[in-house]
Design a protein around this motif. Structure first.
Motif, PDB file in Angstrom:
ATOM      1  N   SER A   1      -4.046  10.326   2.463  1.00  9.73           N
ATOM      2  CA  SER A   1      -5.100  10.044   3.434  1.00  9.73           C
ATOM      3  C   SER A   1      -4.560   9.414   4.715  1.00  9.73           C
ATOM      4  CB  SER A   1      -6.136   9.121   2.803  1.00  9.73           C
ATOM      5  OG  SER A   1      -7.104   8.747   3.754  1.00  9.73           O
ATOM      6  N   CYS A   2      -3.746   8.335   4.556  1.00  8.01           N
ATOM      7  CA  CYS A   2      -3.278   7.623   5.749  1.00  8.01           C
ATOM      8  C   CYS A   2      -1.769   7.758   5.962  1.00  8.01           C
ATOM      9  CB  CYS A   2      -3.669   6.140   5.682  1.00  8.01           C
ATOM     10  SG  CYS A   2      -2.726   5.202   4.469  1.00  8.01           S
TER      11      CYS A   2
ATOM     12  N   HIS B   1      -7.426   4.681  -0.612  1.00  9.87           N
ATOM     13  CA  HIS B   1      -7.608   6.058  -1.074  1.00  9.87           C
ATOM     14  C   HIS B   1      -7.052   6.225  -2.487  1.00  9.87           C
ATOM     15  CE1 HIS B   1      -8.006  10.396  -0.638  1.00  9.87           C
ATOM     16  NE2 HIS B   1      -6.783  10.510  -1.120  1.00  9.87           N
TER      17      HIS B   1
ATOM     18  N   CYS C   1       0.696   8.168   0.916  1.00 16.76           N
ATOM     19  CA  CYS C   1      -0.753   8.358   0.773  1.00 16.76           C
ATOM     20  C   CYS C   1      -1.176   9.650   1.490  1.00 16.76           C
ATOM     21  CB  CYS C   1      -1.490   7.159   1.362  1.00 16.76           C
ATOM     22  SG  CYS C   1      -3.272   7.375   1.433  1.00 16.76           S
TER      23      CYS C   1
ATOM     24  N   CYS D   1      -4.127   3.531  -2.720  1.00 18.26           N
ATOM     25  CA  CYS D   1      -3.320   3.179  -1.555  1.00 18.26           C
ATOM     26  C   CYS D   1      -3.609   1.735  -1.164  1.00 18.26           C
ATOM     27  CB  CYS D   1      -3.660   4.122  -0.391  1.00 18.26           C
ATOM     28  SG  CYS D   1      -2.855   3.637   1.146  1.00 18.26           S
TER      29      CYS D   1
ATOM     30  N   ASP E   1      -3.049   0.471   1.704  1.00 19.00           N
ATOM     31  CA  ASP E   1      -3.458   0.411   3.109  1.00 19.00           C
ATOM     32  C   ASP E   1      -4.933   0.800   3.292  1.00 19.00           C
ATOM     33  OD1 ASP E   1      -0.832  -0.252   3.626  1.00 19.00           O
ATOM     34  OD2 ASP E   1      -0.800   0.942   5.481  1.00 19.00           O
ATOM     35  N   CYS E   2      -5.322   1.933   2.694  1.00 21.91           N
ATOM     36  CA  CYS E   2      -6.670   2.432   2.958  1.00 21.91           C
ATOM     37  C   CYS E   2      -7.547   2.504   1.701  1.00 21.91           C
ATOM     38  CB  CYS E   2      -6.621   3.802   3.640  1.00 21.91           C
ATOM     39  SG  CYS E   2      -6.065   5.105   2.530  1.00 21.91           S
TER      40      CYS E   2
HETATM   41 ZN   LIG Z   1      -3.769   5.371   2.431  1.00 17.53          ZN
END
Ligand SMILES: [Zn+2]
Length: 144
Positions: free
Chosen positions: A125-126, A142, A123, A137, A139-140
């Motif tokens: 972003s993260c 994104h 990702c 993503c 996780d986040c």
């Molecule tokens: Zn992410």
């Protein structure tokens, strides 16, 4: 509805059971079976010869065999036993070769797996690993 479920279940069971019949036989399996048979054959032969040697010595000690006959037969059995032991050693060497092949496969597998990991995106972003084919993503959230 239950009939439909039953039919589907039966179909899947039939496919599962019959599938091995239509699969290509593995080449390795044949080789393994042959090697096992050869090993079994040698081990059986070795046991027979050792038993023959014991019998021979027994006959000799009982005085039923002359010196010349005993030494001639004993020599023959021992020569064959040595031959079989040598062949068993060779099979042992082949066993090591098999281990080498297994190692090569393991190395190749590791390379393939690490190759997949290199392809796998992270990702932006993260930095979390992204499941291939996903658009967001996990996780986040994104957008990828
Ligand atoms: Zn992410």
């Amino acid at each position: 509805m239950i009939f439909l479920a039953g039919t589907i279940l039966t179909a899947f069971t039939a496919i599962y059971v019959l599938m091995p019949l239509f699969k290509e036989p593995k080449g390795n399996l044949d080789v393994e079976l042959l090697a096992e048979t050869e090993l079994d054959r040698l081990l059986n032969r070795k046991a027979v010869i050792y038993s023959n040697l014991k019998d021979l010595e027994f006959e000799y000690k009982m005085g039923r065999l002359g010196d010349a006959d005993f030494h001639r037969l004993e020599g023959g059995f021992k020569a064959e036993a040595a031959e079989i032991l040598a062949k068993l050693d060779q099979l042992g060497v082949e066993q090591h070769l098999d281990d080498g092949i297994e190692q090569a496969i393991a190395v190749r597998r590791t390379k393939l797996t690490s190759g997949q990991k290199a392809v796998q995106k992270t990702c932006s972003s993260c930095g979390a690993e992204v499941i291939p084919g996903k658009q967001f993503c996990a996780d986040c959230g994104h957008r990828l």
